[in-house]
Design an enzyme around this catalytic site. Structure first.
Site, PDB file in Angstrom:
ATOM      1  N   ALA A  25       0.800  -1.225   0.000  1.00 38.96           N
ATOM      2  CA  ALA A  25       0.000   0.000   0.000  1.00 38.96           C
ATOM      3  C   ALA A  25       0.829   1.269   0.000  1.00 38.96           C
ATOM      4  O   ALA A  25       0.304   2.348  -0.313  1.00 38.96           O
ATOM      5  CB  ALA A  25      -0.943   0.004   1.205  1.00 38.96           C
TER       6      ALA A  25
ATOM      7  N   MET B 123       1.813   2.715  -6.837  1.00 40.36           N
ATOM      8  CA  MET B 123       0.496   2.242  -7.245  1.00 40.36           C
ATOM      9  C   MET B 123      -0.372   1.941  -6.029  1.00 40.36           C
ATOM     10  O   MET B 123      -1.579   2.192  -6.038  1.00 40.36           O
ATOM     11  CB  MET B 123       0.626   1.001  -8.115  1.00 40.36           C
TER      12      MET B 123
ATOM     13  N   GLY C 214      -1.826  -6.941  -9.441  1.00 39.05           N
ATOM     14  CA  GLY C 214      -1.232  -6.041 -10.419  1.00 39.05           C
ATOM     15  C   GLY C 214       0.275  -6.153 -10.493  1.00 39.05           C
ATOM     16  O   GLY C 214       0.924  -5.303 -11.093  1.00 39.05           O
TER      17      GLY C 214
ATOM     18  N   ALA D 202      -3.993  -8.505 -13.862  1.00 39.91           N
ATOM     19  CA  ALA D 202      -4.039  -7.475 -14.903  1.00 39.91           C
ATOM     20  C   ALA D 202      -2.667  -6.831 -15.060  1.00 39.91           C
ATOM     21  O   ALA D 202      -2.235  -6.086 -14.176  1.00 39.91           O
ATOM     22  CB  ALA D 202      -5.087  -6.420 -14.570  1.00 39.91           C
ATOM     23  N   PRO D 203      -1.955  -7.110 -16.150  1.00 35.64           N
ATOM     24  CA  PRO D 203      -0.673  -6.439 -16.367  1.00 35.64           C
ATOM     25  C   PRO D 203      -0.809  -4.932 -16.509  1.00 35.64           C
ATOM     26  O   PRO D 203       0.145  -4.203 -16.293  1.00 35.64           O
ATOM     27  CB  PRO D 203      -0.168  -7.066 -17.670  1.00 35.64           C
ATOM     28  N   ASN D 204      -2.007  -4.459 -16.896  1.00 33.34           N
ATOM     29  CA  ASN D 204      -2.231  -3.018 -17.027  1.00 33.34           C
ATOM     30  C   ASN D 204      -3.709  -2.736 -16.760  1.00 33.34           C
ATOM     31  O   ASN D 204      -4.569  -3.428 -17.302  1.00 33.34           O
ATOM     32  CB  ASN D 204      -1.838  -2.544 -18.423  1.00 33.34           C
ATOM     33  N   PHE D 205      -3.987  -1.723 -15.944  1.00 37.57           N
ATOM     34  CA  PHE D 205      -5.362  -1.401 -15.576  1.00 37.57           C
ATOM     35  C   PHE D 205      -5.913  -0.200 -16.346  1.00 37.57           C
ATOM     36  O   PHE D 205      -7.028   0.239 -16.076  1.00 37.57           O
ATOM     37  CB  PHE D 205      -5.450  -1.111 -14.075  1.00 37.57           C
TER      38      PHE D 205
ATOM     39  N   HIS E 117       9.399   3.399 -18.815  1.00 39.81           N
ATOM     40  CA  HIS E 117       8.887   3.607 -17.466  1.00 39.81           C
ATOM     41  C   HIS E 117       9.868   4.478 -16.682  1.00 39.81           C
ATOM     42  O   HIS E 117      10.982   4.742 -17.139  1.00 39.81           O
ATOM     43  CB  HIS E 117       8.700   2.267 -16.747  1.00 39.81           C
ATOM     44  N   HIS E 118       9.446   4.853 -15.494  1.00 43.10           N
ATOM     45  CA  HIS E 118      10.293   5.664 -14.621  1.00 43.10           C
ATOM     46  C   HIS E 118      11.529   4.882 -14.195  1.00 43.10           C
ATOM     47  O   HIS E 118      11.576   3.640 -14.267  1.00 43.10           O
ATOM     48  CB  HIS E 118       9.503   6.120 -13.390  1.00 43.10           C
TER      49      HIS E 118
ATOM     50  N   LYS F 231      11.530   1.698 -11.636  1.00 45.03           N
ATOM     51  CA  LYS F 231      10.924   0.395 -11.923  1.00 45.03           C
ATOM     52  C   LYS F 231      12.011  -0.671 -11.904  1.00 45.03           C
ATOM     53  O   LYS F 231      13.034  -0.529 -12.587  1.00 45.03           O
ATOM     54  CB  LYS F 231      10.213   0.422 -13.274  1.00 45.03           C
TER      55      LYS F 231
END
Length: 269
Positions: free
Chosen positions: A17, A21, A101, A127-130, A157-158, A161
């Site tokens: 959390a 994400m 995710g 889900a690889p991408n939401f 990506h940033h 990652k």
């Protein structure tokens, strides 16, 4: 036995959390009238509670104890493949549905999740991408795959990652290959001035990863044929674009037994 949804409200624990994400998901769940956040986990100790827009919730580094204490309907997971595969059995053993995710789950891990879901009677959505635009890109690329013999996927990506390529870029490549009778063609250079400059490939589809500050998540599929190219691109400008997809999966998973892979499957695309 799966956890019952009480009074039309879905209770959720978010594993991971305090990541980027995960934190965005905390905000989205806190604002949803039919979903309630009951607990959260983090990798390193950050205290016993997590402040949220809807109030404080328990925060722990011990997922098993948190699940026992909160008994959620759904665990939403945003970590990485290794941590995900440690967390998933803990939730399945307790009859808790899952929205996963984590990036980079491979075919063997998906098979393990499928078996887990059937043995414990829980729903699992991976889900690889939401982002809606991203899954539309994937479907368009799959439709085009039969008409082109050369294709490359470029993802950016940033810089924080930790894995490459992205799980979604691999899902795009696998999805395109599934629409063909044979691998894509791929140029094999005979002189390499620098190693690995041609990228990796799945089924002949080249995959190239960029990791840069200022980037969020970007995927471009480039098809090539004699005298022409076709490019399909999706750019994520903020993580808030993922939240409608995440919340849709949370609402769906409690009534969708077994393993479901891809937001596009949930949406019926």
């Amino acid at each position: 036995m799966t956890s019952p949804v009480q009074n039309g409200t879905i209770s959720v624990v978010i594993h991971g959390a305090t990541g980027r994400m995960g934190a965005e998901t905390v905000r989205a769940v806190s604002a949803a009238g039919d979903i309630v956040l009951v607990g959260a986990t983090c990798h390193t100790p950050r205290g016993d509670t997590l402040p949220t827009p809807a109030g404080e919730v328990p925060l722990s580094t011990d997922l098993a104890s948190l699940l026992d204490a909160t008994n959620p309907d759904v665990m939403v997971e945003f970590t990485h493949a290794e941590a995900c595969m440690i967390a998933a059995p803990l939730a399945a053993d307790r009859g808790i549905h899952m929205v996963l995710g984590a990036s980079g789950l491979n075919a063997q891990q998906l098979q393990q999740l499928d078996t887990m879901s059937r043995e414990h009677g829980v729903g699992i959505i991976v889900a690889p991408n939401f982002a809606l635009g991203a899954v539309v890109l994937k479907k368009l690329a799959e439709q085009a795959a039969a008409f082109f013999d050369y294709v490359d996927v470029v993802e950016a990506h940033h810089e924080m990652k930790i894995d490459s390529p992205s799980g979604f870029s691999m899902a795009i490549a696998r999805g395109m290959r599934d629409q063909r009778d044979s691998d894509f063609q791929r140029n094999e250079t005979t002189v390499h001035h620098l190693p690995e400059t041609r990228g990796g490939d799945i089924g002949g589809a080249g995959i190239h990863s960029l990791r840069l500050p200022g980037r969020s998540a970007h995927h471009e599929v480039i098809f090539g044929a004699a005298g022409q190219t076709l490019s399909i691109r999706h750019d994520t400008l903020g993580r808030d674009c993922y939240m409608p997809g995440v919340l849709r999966c949370v609402r769906e998973v409690v009534n969708r037994p077994g393993l479901t892979v891809g937001l596009e499957t949930v949406l019926g695309l």
